[in-house]
Enzyme design. Structure first.
Site, PDB file in Angstrom:
ATOM      1  CG  HIS A 133     -44.361 -48.128  34.564  1.00 28.04           C
ATOM      2  ND1 HIS A 133     -43.123 -47.675  34.906  1.00 28.04           N
ATOM      3  CD2 HIS A 133     -44.604 -49.189  35.378  1.00 28.04           C
ATOM      4  CE1 HIS A 133     -42.609 -48.441  35.858  1.00 28.04           C
ATOM      5  NE2 HIS A 133     -43.500 -49.360  36.174  1.00 28.04           N
TER       6      HIS A 133
HETATM    7  C1  UD1 Z   1     -46.008 -54.298  35.984  1.00 25.49           C
HETATM    8  C2  UD1 Z   1     -45.816 -54.415  37.483  1.00 25.49           C
HETATM    9  C3  UD1 Z   1     -45.065 -53.198  37.993  1.00 25.49           C
HETATM   10  C4  UD1 Z   1     -43.771 -52.980  37.223  1.00 25.49           C
HETATM   11  C5  UD1 Z   1     -44.051 -52.958  35.739  1.00 25.49           C
HETATM   12  C6  UD1 Z   1     -42.749 -52.916  34.994  1.00 25.49           C
HETATM   13  C7  UD1 Z   1     -47.613 -55.581  38.689  1.00 25.49           C
HETATM   14  C8  UD1 Z   1     -48.787 -55.415  39.571  1.00 25.49           C
HETATM   15  N1  UD1 Z   1     -47.097 -54.449  38.191  1.00 25.49           N
HETATM   16  O1  UD1 Z   1     -46.817 -53.158  35.751  1.00 25.49           O
HETATM   17  O2  UD1 Z   1     -44.742 -53.380  39.363  1.00 25.49           O
HETATM   18  O3  UD1 Z   1     -43.218 -51.762  37.616  1.00 25.49           O
HETATM   19  O4  UD1 Z   1     -44.749 -54.147  35.361  1.00 25.49           O
HETATM   20  O5  UD1 Z   1     -42.878 -52.430  33.705  1.00 25.49           O
HETATM   21  O6  UD1 Z   1     -47.156 -56.665  38.475  1.00 25.49           O
HETATM   22  N2  UD1 Z   1     -49.164 -54.179  28.247  1.00 25.49           N
HETATM   23  C9  UD1 Z   1     -48.978 -54.330  26.900  1.00 25.49           C
HETATM   24  N3  UD1 Z   1     -47.949 -55.149  26.503  1.00 25.49           N
HETATM   25  C10 UD1 Z   1     -47.135 -55.788  27.351  1.00 25.49           C
HETATM   26  C11 UD1 Z   1     -47.351 -55.631  28.720  1.00 25.49           C
HETATM   27  C12 UD1 Z   1     -48.368 -54.810  29.169  1.00 25.49           C
HETATM   28  O7  UD1 Z   1     -49.688 -53.767  26.086  1.00 25.49           O
HETATM   29  O8  UD1 Z   1     -46.218 -56.503  26.889  1.00 25.49           O
HETATM   30  C13 UD1 Z   1     -50.258 -53.268  28.699  1.00 25.49           C
HETATM   31  C14 UD1 Z   1     -51.616 -53.951  28.806  1.00 25.49           C
HETATM   32  O9  UD1 Z   1     -52.582 -53.000  28.451  1.00 25.49           O
HETATM   33  C15 UD1 Z   1     -51.700 -54.256  30.290  1.00 25.49           C
HETATM   34  C16 UD1 Z   1     -50.991 -53.064  30.890  1.00 25.49           C
HETATM   35  O10 UD1 Z   1     -49.927 -52.770  29.997  1.00 25.49           O
HETATM   36  O11 UD1 Z   1     -53.018 -54.376  30.745  1.00 25.49           O
HETATM   37  C17 UD1 Z   1     -50.441 -53.282  32.277  1.00 25.49           C
HETATM   38  O12 UD1 Z   1     -49.587 -54.424  32.312  1.00 25.49           O
HETATM   39  P1  UD1 Z   1     -49.345 -55.172  33.710  1.00 25.49           P
HETATM   40  O13 UD1 Z   1     -48.331 -56.230  33.517  1.00 25.49           O
HETATM   41  O14 UD1 Z   1     -50.632 -55.527  34.339  1.00 25.49           O
HETATM   42  O15 UD1 Z   1     -48.758 -54.043  34.640  1.00 25.49           O
HETATM   43  P2  UD1 Z   1     -47.607 -52.994  34.407  1.00 25.49           P
HETATM   44  O16 UD1 Z   1     -48.199 -51.637  34.467  1.00 25.49           O
HETATM   45  O17 UD1 Z   1     -46.799 -53.374  33.235  1.00 25.49           O
HETATM   46  N1  UDP Z   2     -36.271 -50.140  30.782  1.00 24.99           N
HETATM   47  C1  UDP Z   2     -35.964 -50.500  29.472  1.00 24.99           C
HETATM   48  N2  UDP Z   2     -36.626 -49.878  28.458  1.00 24.99           N
HETATM   49  C2  UDP Z   2     -37.562 -48.914  28.658  1.00 24.99           C
HETATM   50  C3  UDP Z   2     -37.855 -48.546  30.003  1.00 24.99           C
HETATM   51  C4  UDP Z   2     -37.198 -49.196  31.043  1.00 24.99           C
HETATM   52  O1  UDP Z   2     -35.120 -51.359  29.250  1.00 24.99           O
HETATM   53  O2  UDP Z   2     -38.125 -48.405  27.670  1.00 24.99           O
HETATM   54  C5  UDP Z   2     -35.566 -50.828  31.870  1.00 24.99           C
HETATM   55  C6  UDP Z   2     -34.896 -49.901  32.846  1.00 24.99           C
HETATM   56  O3  UDP Z   2     -33.619 -49.529  32.379  1.00 24.99           O
HETATM   57  C7  UDP Z   2     -34.844 -50.760  34.106  1.00 24.99           C
HETATM   58  C8  UDP Z   2     -36.113 -51.560  34.020  1.00 24.99           C
HETATM   59  O4  UDP Z   2     -36.517 -51.525  32.646  1.00 24.99           O
HETATM   60  O5  UDP Z   2     -33.739 -51.634  34.067  1.00 24.99           O
HETATM   61  C9  UDP Z   2     -37.148 -50.900  34.883  1.00 24.99           C
HETATM   62  O6  UDP Z   2     -38.382 -51.401  34.570  1.00 24.99           O
HETATM   63  P1  UDP Z   2     -39.725 -50.581  34.810  1.00 24.99           P
HETATM   64  O7  UDP Z   2     -39.470 -49.143  34.924  1.00 24.99           O
HETATM   65  O8  UDP Z   2     -40.669 -51.055  33.778  1.00 24.99           O
HETATM   66  O9  UDP Z   2     -40.232 -51.220  36.190  1.00 24.99           O
HETATM   67  P2  UDP Z   2     -39.967 -50.909  37.731  1.00 24.99           P
HETATM   68  O10 UDP Z   2     -38.503 -50.858  37.968  1.00 24.99           O
HETATM   69  O11 UDP Z   2     -40.661 -49.620  38.045  1.00 24.99           O
HETATM   70  O12 UDP Z   2     -40.649 -52.026  38.426  1.00 24.99           O
END
Ligand code: UD1
Ligand code: UDP
Length: 390
Positions: free
Chosen positions: A241
Site C-alpha cells: 500500500h
Molecule cells: C495512510 C498513511 C500511511 C499508512 C497507511 C496505513 C498518510 C500520509 N499515509 O496511507 O502512512 O501506512 O495509511 O494503512 O497518512 N481509501 C479507501 N477507504 C478507506 C481509506 C482509504 O478507499 O477507508 C483509499 C482512498 O482512495 C484514499 C486512499 O485509499 O484516497 C489513500 O488513503 P490515505 O489515508 O490517504 O492513505 P493510505 O495510503 O491509506
Molecule cells: N492489518 C490488518 N489487516 C490488513 C492489513 C494490515 O489488520 O488487511 C494490520 C497489520 O496487522 C498491522 C497494521 O494493520 O497491525 C499495519 O497497518 P498498515 O500496513 O496499513 O500501515 P503501516 O504499518 O505501514 O503504517
C-alpha cells in the site's frame, strides 16, 4: 536539525485561553473532574487503531484518567476502521470528524481545523498521537499551537527519505512533541542526532509487540481461508500500500511481476489505495494471487501465524513478521525498522521483480531472534506511567 523555536514544553507558560483556570472557562467541569487527568487521543488510520487499542486498555486499567478519543475519519471503510474498534474493544470515539480522503494538504488542513476546535472545547492535559500519518501531524500541530503538551507514540523512526509523506509527518511531530515515546534503540539515536533533549525521550518499547502478545490468542481464521483459498502453513502473505509503490507504475509492475514468478499461493489482503490505483493505471493483478479484501486485525494475526513468510511494504507488518517468527521480504528501498535487516530476518528488495522472487526463495531459512529489540511487551503500561509522572 535544530528543534523548532517555540516548541511546547512542559514548563512553558500556558496559552492564555487556558491560563485563567479551567473552572472559569468550563463551568460544567466540576472539581472532581478537574482532578482527573484528561487525555485526548487522535487516531485516523488502520495502524493507529492497533496501537491505540493497547494504550487505551492501559489507560483504563490505570484508573482516574479520562481518555477522549478523536477519530479524524482518514480511514472509513468498515474493514479499515469500524472492525478494529469492535474486535479490539477500543472505546467509541467521542468525536468523529469524518474528514475522509484527499490530497495531503487538504486532508491535513481540514483535520487540523477540526481537531483544534475539539481541543479548545476539551482542554486536555495531554494530546496523544501515534505513528506517522496525516492524522498524527494534524493532532500534534493543533495541540502544540494551543500549548497543550503532545506525547508521540512511536517517536524517532526515520527512513531518511523525505519524499515519503510519513517521514515529513514524523519529523514535524517529533519536533513539536513534549514527550517522545520511542520503540527502539535506533529511534533513540535518531532523536539524539536531531538535537532533541534526552529528557523528552523515553524508550518504552513497541506497542505493536504488546498488541501481538495480547491479541494473538484471539486470532481468527478469515472466512476466505475456511473456504479453501490456501492451506495453513503453505501460503505466503503479502501486503502492498505504500504510496511510493502504488503511485509509480514501474514499481507497481515490478512488484506484481515478482510475485507472479513465485510458485506458491500468495494471499493478498488488498489495501483500498492499491486497488483503486491499479484500476486507474489499468494494471491487472496476476491471476495466481489470492486477492482478498482488507481483513480485521484478529484475522491478520491468524494469517501471520499460519503463513510461511511475509512480503510487504508496510511498516507494522515487517515487525509482526518477526513477532511471529517469520522471515520478511520488504518491497522498499529503505526501512525505519533497520534492526530487523541487521539481524538478517528482513530483506530489502525494492520493487525489482527478480530481487523479490530471489528473496522469497530464501525465506525457508530459520530466523534468529534478539529479544532486546522491541521492549518487554509492556509498552502500554510504560506509556501510562510516563504520562502520569509529569
Ligand atoms: C495512510 C498513511 C500511511 C499508512 C497507511 C496505513 C498518510 C500520509 N499515509 O496511507 O502512512 O501506512 O495509511 O494503512 O497518512 N481509501 C479507501 N477507504 C478507506 C481509506 C482509504 O478507499 O477507508 C483509499 C482512498 O482512495 C484514499 C486512499 O485509499 O484516497 C489513500 O488513503 P490515505 O489515508 O490517504 O492513505 P493510505 O495510503 O491509506
Ligand atoms: N492489518 C490488518 N489487516 C490488513 C492489513 C494490515 O489488520 O488487511 C494490520 C497489520 O496487522 C498491522 C497494521 O494493520 O497491525 C499495519 O497497518 P498498515 O500496513 O496499513 O500501515 P503501516 O504499518 O505501514 O503504517
Amino acid at each position: 536539525m535544530e528543534p523548532f523555536v517555540g516548541v511546547a514544553s512542559l514548563d512553558e507558560a500556558p496559552d492564555p485561553r487556558f491560563a485563567d483556570g479551567l473552572n472559569a472557562l468550563c463551568p460544567d467541569r466540576n472539581s472532581e473532574e478537574l482532578n482527573e487527568m484528561k487525555i485526548v487521543t487522535v487516531v485516523g488510520a488502520r495502524p493507529q487503531f492497533v496501537k491505540a487499542a493497547v494504550v487505551s486498555r492501559a489507560l483504563a486499567d490505570a484508573g482516574g484518567i479520562n481518555e477522549v478519543i478523536v477519530h479524524t475519519g482518514q480511514h472509513y471503510d468498515p474493514n479499515m476502521s469500524a472492525i478494529f474498534f469492535e474486535e479490539l474493544s477500543i472505546p467509541s470515539p467521542q468525536h468523529h470528524l469524518g474528514i475522509g480522503s484527499g490530497p495531503h494538504g487538504a486532508m491535513t488542513g481540514r483535520q487540523l481545523e477540526a481537531i483544534e476546535a475539539v481541543l479548545i472545547d476539551e482542554k486536555p492535559d495531554w494530546v496523544l498521537v501515534y505513528g506517522d500519518t496525516n492524522s498524527t501531524l494534524a493532532g500534534a500541530l493543533a495541540a502544540a499551537k494551543l500549548h497543550i503538551p503532545v506525547a508521540h507514540v512511536e517517536a524517532g523512526l526515520r527512513s531518511f527519505n523525505r519524499r515519503m509523506p510519513e517521514e515529513i509527518n514524523r519529523i514535524l511531530t517529533d519536533h513539536v512533541a513534549s514527550l517522545l515515546l520511542t520503540p527502539s534503540a535506533a529511534s533513540d539515536r535518531n532523536l539524539a542526532n536531531e538535537g532533541i533533549p534526552a529528557d523528552r525521550i523515553i524508550n518504552v518499547g513497541d506497542v505493536m509487540f504488546d498488541a501481538t502478545l495480547f491479541y494473538k490468542p484471539r486470532a481468527k481464521r478469515p472466512p476466505e481461508l475456511e473456504a479453501g483459498l490456501a492451506e495453513p502453513g503453505d501460503f505466503l502473505l503479502a501486503t502492498i500500500h505504500r504510496a511510493e509503490n502504488t503511485d509509480d507504475p514501474a514499481r507497481m509492475r515490478g512488484i506484481l511481476e515478482g510475485l507472479a514468478l513465485v510458485d506458491r499461493p500468495i494471499v493478498v489482503p488488498l489495501h483500498p489505495r492499491t486497488r483503486s490505483k491499479l484500476e486507474t493505471l489499468g494494471i491487472l493483478l496476476p491471476g495466481k494471487l489470492r486477492i482478498i479484501d482488507p481483513v480485521g486485525y484478529l484475522e491478520m494475526l491468524w494469517l501471520e501465524e499460519h503463513c510461511a513468510a511475509i512480503i510487504t511494504d508496510s511498516g507494522g507488518v515487517q515487525k509482526e513478521a518477526y513477532f511471529h517468527g517469520k522471515r520478511c521480504v520488504t518491497m522498499r528501498d529503505e526501512t525505519e525498522w533497520i534492526e530487523l535487516v541487521d539481524l538478517g530476518v528482513n530483506e530489502l528488495v525494492g520493487a525489482d521483480a527478480q530481487r523479490i522472487a530471489a528473496a522469497i526463495a530464501r525465506t525457508g531459512e530459520p530466523i534468529v531472534r534478539d529479544d532486546s529489540l522491541f521492549g518487554g511487551g509492556d509498552a502500554g503500561r510504560q506509556i501510562v506511567s510516563a504520562l502520569t509522572a509529569v
